[in-house]
Design a protein around this motif. Sequence first.
Motif, PDB file in Angstrom:
ATOM      1  N   THR A 258       3.230 -55.546  95.527  1.00  0.00           N
ATOM      2  CA  THR A 258       2.056 -56.409  95.326  1.00  0.00           C
ATOM      3  C   THR A 258       1.165 -55.863  94.217  1.00  0.00           C
ATOM      4  O   THR A 258       0.582 -56.626  93.450  1.00  0.00           O
ATOM      5  N   HIS A 259       1.062 -54.553  94.110  1.00  0.00           N
ATOM      6  CA  HIS A 259       0.270 -53.939  93.037  1.00  0.00           C
ATOM      7  C   HIS A 259       0.977 -54.086  91.692  1.00  0.00           C
ATOM      8  O   HIS A 259       0.331 -54.288  90.669  1.00  0.00           O
ATOM      9  N   ALA A 260       2.299 -53.997  91.706  1.00  0.00           N
ATOM     10  CA  ALA A 260       3.067 -54.184  90.471  1.00  0.00           C
ATOM     11  C   ALA A 260       2.921 -55.607  89.954  1.00  0.00           C
ATOM     12  O   ALA A 260       2.830 -55.826  88.744  1.00  0.00           O
ATOM     13  N   LEU A 261       2.872 -56.580  90.866  1.00  0.00           N
ATOM     14  CA  LEU A 261       2.669 -57.970  90.440  1.00  0.00           C
ATOM     15  C   LEU A 261       1.343 -58.121  89.712  1.00  0.00           C
ATOM     16  O   LEU A 261       1.268 -58.760  88.672  1.00  0.00           O
ATOM     17  N   LYS A 262       0.290 -57.509  90.245  1.00  0.00           N
ATOM     18  CA  LYS A 262      -1.019 -57.592  89.597  1.00  0.00           C
ATOM     19  C   LYS A 262      -0.980 -56.885  88.245  1.00  0.00           C
ATOM     20  O   LYS A 262      -1.483 -57.391  87.259  1.00  0.00           O
ATOM     21  N   SER A 263      -0.353 -55.733  88.205  1.00  0.00           N
ATOM     22  CA  SER A 263      -0.229 -54.993  86.954  1.00  0.00           C
ATOM     23  C   SER A 263       0.557 -55.796  85.924  1.00  0.00           C
ATOM     24  O   SER A 263       0.217 -55.835  84.748  1.00  0.00           O
ATOM     25  N   HIS A 264       1.596 -56.452  86.384  1.00  0.00           N
ATOM     26  CA  HIS A 264       2.424 -57.292  85.509  1.00  0.00           C
ATOM     27  C   HIS A 264       1.584 -58.411  84.895  1.00  0.00           C
ATOM     28  O   HIS A 264       1.658 -58.673  83.711  1.00  0.00           O
ATOM     29  N   ARG A 265       0.756 -59.038  85.712  1.00  0.00           N
ATOM     30  CA  ARG A 265      -0.093 -60.126  85.213  1.00  0.00           C
ATOM     31  C   ARG A 265      -1.124 -59.603  84.216  1.00  0.00           C
ATOM     32  O   ARG A 265      -1.379 -60.226  83.205  1.00  0.00           O
ATOM     33  N   SER A 266      -1.688 -58.443  84.493  1.00  0.00           N
ATOM     34  CA  SER A 266      -2.732 -57.944  83.608  1.00  0.00           C
ATOM     35  C   SER A 266      -2.170 -57.378  82.309  1.00  0.00           C
ATOM     36  O   SER A 266      -2.886 -57.258  81.322  1.00  0.00           O
ATOM     37  N   SER A 267      -0.873 -57.045  82.286  1.00  0.00           N
ATOM     38  CA  SER A 267      -0.268 -56.525  81.054  1.00  0.00           C
ATOM     39  C   SER A 267       0.464 -57.605  80.284  1.00  0.00           C
ATOM     40  O   SER A 267       1.228 -57.313  79.379  1.00  0.00           O
TER      41      SER A 267
END
Length: 188
Positions: A91-100
Motif C-alpha cells: 500500500t505504501h509502494a502504491l502511494k510512492s508509485h503515484r507520487s513518483s
Amino acid sequence: ADCDLTHTPPNKIVLVDVRTEAEKNVSVISGSISLQAFENDFHTLTTTDDTDIVFYCTIGYRSGMEAARICDEYNIDRGRVYSLDGIVPYTHALKSHRSSDTNNVGCASETTDSKPSREMSLITPSGEETKNVHTFGSEWSCVDMEFNPISFGTVSLLVHTCAVGLRLLFYKVRRIFFSSKKKKRRTM
C-alpha cells in the motif's frame, strides 16, 4: 527523472497470494493468483526459465515460508522465487508509485492522474478497485493512510496464528525428514 530503457525487460512474473480466503475476500493485488491455483497449474505457469514467482501475504512471513517450501518441493532455483514484503508495505509502494509519476513510457505510470495503474491496484474478488486491506491482526494495520485496515477479531486471530504456526512446524518436520532420506540415498 529519466529512466534507463536499455535494460533487459523483466521476466514474466507469477504473483501468488498465500493469504487465507477471509483475507483475499477483502482485497488482492491485481493479477495475483491463489497458492492453490499456482500449485494446480504449476507446470503450465513455470514452463520457462524466464518466469519469476513472487509470493505475498500480509507482511512477508507466510510468503517467505511458502517460497522456501515451493523451492524445496518443486526443486526450483531460489533465484526465480521471491517473497514480497506483503500487502501492507505494498500500500505504501502504491502511494510512492503515484507520487513518483514521471509520465515516461516504461517508468512509473503512463498517466498523470493520481490513481495507480489498474495493473497495480488492490481489487476485490469481483474485480472492483478497493481501498480495504486485510492486515491479519491489528498489530499489522500500518497500511498507507489512503487505505482501510481490516483485521481478524481476537478469537479468529488466535486460530489463524495457530494455523500458521502448525503449518510452519509441519514444513520444518517434513524438510528434516526429506533431507535425511536424501542423505541416506546418497550414502547407499
